[in-house]
Design an enzyme around this catalytic site. Structure first.
Site, PDB file in Angstrom:
ATOM      1  N   GLU A 156      -0.225   3.428   6.202  1.00  0.00           N
ATOM      2  CA  GLU A 156       0.455   4.730   6.273  1.00  0.00           C
ATOM      3  C   GLU A 156       1.792   4.609   7.000  1.00  0.00           C
ATOM      4  O   GLU A 156       2.066   5.309   7.974  1.00  0.00           O
ATOM      5  CB  GLU A 156      -0.460   5.760   6.936  1.00  0.00           C
TER       6      GLU A 156
ATOM      7  N   GLU B 210      -8.099   3.401   1.561  1.00  0.00           N
ATOM      8  CA  GLU B 210      -8.842   4.107   2.615  1.00  0.00           C
ATOM      9  C   GLU B 210      -9.405   5.363   1.963  1.00  0.00           C
ATOM     10  O   GLU B 210      -8.681   6.092   1.302  1.00  0.00           O
ATOM     11  CB  GLU B 210      -7.887   4.449   3.748  1.00  0.00           C
TER      12      GLU B 210
END
Ligand code: GAL
Length: 816
Positions: A415, A491
């Site tokens: 991220e 994820e």
């Protein structure tokens, strides 16, 4: 800094001989927080895990922007509420009878910003606490006694989770003669496997005078058979690359974790029965296997498989960050039983020990590096070092770990805030190129959370493996913009639950919080950005171009207590499929029912002891791989249910798909009886196979009065090496053995004989009881006690006492 010379006299120093290669594990150190008061410790060591828990340690007043927060608020347990911030000092002594030609101190990671001194001279440093690094100590060493000092510094607001503190991974002394191999240059990889042969490439680098020497290599399988060998005059220096063929190779896979050893020697007299005069010898374990990704999916040894993975933080719950082989083995064993075949070392460089365990037990790994690059996600995070250190960090990750067959891909980030910019795309390209340069065999990925931005900037398209975090409903759009033709759920899920806690009504929601700081184990609660397991199951099963997923997370971890980031006391996560003690939550059975194709699963929830809920609606769920089941309450059928077909067409608009979390979706994977009226007694389920035959049954009972404690060890005998652990699950049950499912009795622990009490954990994210005191309350009837061997062989007795009940239970174990 005052040095504790007097203290050190009492420490057993490590006597090192200086011939050929020697590796010495430096276990015995003196530790201090202030460099005045010292205590002996054994490394790996985490100075913060004993607590006490307190919100003051790393109180962060921040907005967690990646969770969509705009306003800063107080986050009390974000990094575990343990005292990991500040400085720490370690010292040990080395004694040399003869000085080695070369000596390195090899750290597998040190938390954080380690500076290393040899006899008072600054010998080197690192910044990132997760990186393996080596310090050349040669020029500072002297004959006789030498003092090694390591200083560490942990800064507040430098982590989004509990990082641990100290020399939490092994430190080794590596000595060699003048002529030696550069150990990280040795790299064995599988070029291809064809016609019953594996073509391997072997790299090694020799250093020092090579005149008159040969390099001999032998490849030995895991049964001790010699399967290939080579011999060549050693090039004066520099990298050697050669091709070696292994006939009838045993390929490594999670199901067949077969390993080989490359035994390399530089020798002057290299007799036919093996070299006699040897300058250096290096033994490198590796596996024979190929990895590829393409439109045909992720392939291991040419066979496509969807990755059934979980993300894991590095902490080991009550053991903190101090790495321990037995704890890692237990994790992998539990995960494999669930049908899991991969882990993602989120979001940092793994330990060597963990990779060795994954190699030998058969667990694929996405080895990750960073949680941020230049743009900080927390004030003092890794962004401070990215510019100057990131290349070195990636380089050490890849060079140290590239021989592990378990590692199937590298990850350069999680991220990353730069994902939406052209600059970010360039950075991604550079980091990926470093991985390719050092390891041409593995693809590179990262987890992206802003799909539109990452696709628009070209950041996502840059990656060998485009990995997306959450937002499964966007996968259908993402894939149309990805020339690669596949994508990874890097994820997934972030479903939250507390073991043994059930909230009524069982609502599917991304907004639930309760006054007790717990989440419901009906597995219907998730976060604003995330989803329930079923949404991932569906996308993995129905879209041929998904190559697998990594669930957030396999085990609960210290810190990040979402959705209770602002709630005190709450200091560990709720995302785990297993709780912090490693006890399975109900969700474990849901994943097992989907993932484990070797064994059947049939699991009933909730527990059936609901004093005061008589006549009230108490939903019952069944997690099973069987298609249908019938529920009986006190012998009365409550009807047969079958899993329901349900699909989401790829053309469905995202706004509609976003509402995937519906009962209809859940009914494809779980059997649910929503309107069961609670009455005490026996709840029983009978499972039916596809032909309608009754094939399995399971029942749970309403518990009576608490009667006795049950102790169950994960192993009955442990190694007398001072490291090995036994995990003992303690349950409070009634006279018939039914769990008292809400019991919170205070227990105390005593260990005698060839072991000591190490830690205890009950999996309650809101508990402030220290892990390392020999007492703790049960959480929903259970907890885990960890016993550690103490280097003596013999019998071990664990006694667990429940004073309020006036009972104790004992367990006999062995150390050998
Ligand atoms: C993700 C992040 C993880 C963890 C998780 C919680 O966005 O990558 O580190 O924070 O959210 O849901």
């Amino acid at each position: 800094m005052k040095r504790p010379f007097i203290l050190l006299l009492s420490v057993l120093s490590c006597v090192v001989q200086a011939q050929n290669r020697q590796e010495t594990n430096l276990r015995t150190w003196q530790f201090s927080r202030d460099s005045v008061h010292w205590q002996p410790v054994t490394v790996p060591h985490d100075w913060a895990i004993s607590g006490p828990f307190d919100k003051k340690w790393d109180l962060q007043c921040v907005a967690i922007t990646q969770n969509g927060e705009q306003k800063a608020t107080e986050k009390s347990g974000r990094s575990g509420a343990l005292p990991w911030i500040g400085k720490g000092f370690y010292q040990t002594e080395l004694t040399f009878e003869t000085l080695p030609s070369h000596a390195w101190l090899a750290f597998d990671g040190a938390m954080a910003e380690p500076k290393v001194y040899v006899n008072g001279h600054f010998a080197g440093e690192w910044k990132y606490g997760y990186t393996p690094f080596r310090i050349d100590a040669t020029r500072w060493l002297k004959k006789g006694r030498n003092l090694i000092t390591v200083t560490l510094n942990n800064v507040e607001e430098s982590s989004r989770w509990y990082p641990g503190a100290g020399l939490y991974r092994p430190v080794k002394l590596v000595t060699t003669g003048e002529t030696h191999f550069d150990s990280w240059a040795t790299f064995v990889r599988t070029e291809r496997i064809e016609a019953g042969k594996a073509i391997l490439k072997v790299d090694f680098q020799t250093v020092g005078p090579m005149k008159g020497r040969l390099v001999r290599g032998r490849i030995i399988d895991d049964r001790g058979n010699l399967v290939a060998s080579f011999s060549r005059p050693a090039a004066p220096s520099g990298l050697n690359e050669l091709t070696v063929t292994v006939k009838k190779p045993h390929c490594w896979s999670p199901e067949t974790p077969r390993l080989y050893t490359l035994d390399l020697a530089i020798c002057r007299e290299c007799g036919s029965k093996g070299p006699t005069l040897v300058d250096d010898r290096q033994q490198q374990r590796f596996g024979i296997r190929t990895v590829s990704v393409s439109k045909a999916g992720f392939q291991l040894n040419g066979v496509a498989r969807k990755i059934k993975g979980v993300c894991l933080h590095h902490d080991l719950g009550p053991l903190g960050a101090a790495v321990n082989k037995a704890a890692l083995i237990r994790q992998i064993r539990l995960l494999k039983d669930m049908g899991c075949d991969a882990i993602r070392t989120s979001h940092n460089i793994p330990s060597t020990l963990q990779m060795e365990v994954c190699d030998s037990m058969g667990m694929m790994v996405m080895a990750e590096s960073f949680d941020m690059w230049r743009y900080p996600k927390c004030k003092n995070g890794y962004a401070r070092f990215f510019q100057a250190w990131s290349e070195r960090d990636i380089e050490n990750l890849v060079r140290c770990h590239r021989n592990h067959p378990s590692i199937i891909m590298w990850s350069i980030g999680n991220e990353i805030p730069e994902q939406g910019s052209a600059e970010g795309r360039e950075m991604a390209r550079n980091l990926q190129a470093i991985c390719h340069r050092l390891d041409p065999t593995r693809p590179v990925t990262q987890g992206m959370d802003r799909a539109e931005a990452a696709l628009k900037s070209g950041f996502a398209q840059e990656m060998d493996v485009p990995g997306f975090n959450y937002r499964v409903y966007k996968y259908d759009t993402n894939i149309t913009q990805l020339p690669a033709g596949f994508l990874l759920g890097a994820e997934t899920a972030s479903t939250v639950s507390s073991r043994g806690v059930y909230k009524f009504p069982a609502r599917i929601t991304d907004k639930a919080t309760y006054s007790d700081g717990q989440c419901s184990s009906y597995d219907t609660e998730y976060c604003g950005w995330s989803n329930l397991p079923e949404a991932d199951f569906l996308m993995q099963e129905d879209r041929p171009w998904t190559i697998g997923q990594f669930v957030w997370t396999g085990f609960d971890y210290l810190g990040e207590p979402t959705p209770y980031d602002e709630f005190w006391p709450s200091r560990s996560s709720y995302f785990g499929i297993f709780d912090l003690a490693g006890i399975p939550k109900d969700r474990y059975y849901l994943y097992r029912s989907e993932w484990n194709k070797q064994a059947h699963t049939l699991h009933l929830l909730p527990h059936w002891t609901w004093n005061g809920r008589e006549g009230m609606e108490t939903p019952v769920f069944v997690y099973t791989d069987y298609p249908c089941a019938e529920l009986f309450l006190n012998g009365k059928s409550l009807g047969r249910k079958c899993k329901q077909a349900y699909t989401v067409a790829p053309g469905t608009p995202n706004e509609e798909k976003r509402r995937l979390e519906t009962k209809e979706l859940l009914q494809r994977y779980r059997l649910m009886w929503d309107d069961v009226k609670y009455e005490p007694g026996e709840l029983k389920v009978i499972a039916y196979d596809a032909s309608g035959k009754a094939v399995a049954t399971q029942q749970i009972m309403t518990a009576g009065l608490p009667d006795h404690l049950v102790l169950e060890a994960d192993r009955n005998s442990i190694h007398a090496d001072g490291d090995d652990l036994c995990f003992v699950t303690v349950s409070l049950v009634d006279a018939k053995g039914t769990l008292i499912p809400t019991a919170d009795n205070a227990l105390s622990f005593d260990v005698s004989g060839a072991a000591t009490f190490k830690a205890a954990c009950n999996g309650d994210a809101t508990s402030l009881e220290p892990f390392t005191e020999p007492r703790m309350k049960l959480f929903n009837g259970k907890l885990v006690v960890i016993v550690q061997s103490n280097r003596q062989r013999g019998d071990i007795t664990l006694t667990v006492t429940d004073k309020s009940l006036g009972k104790h239970a004992t367990l006999k174990l062995k150390a050998d």
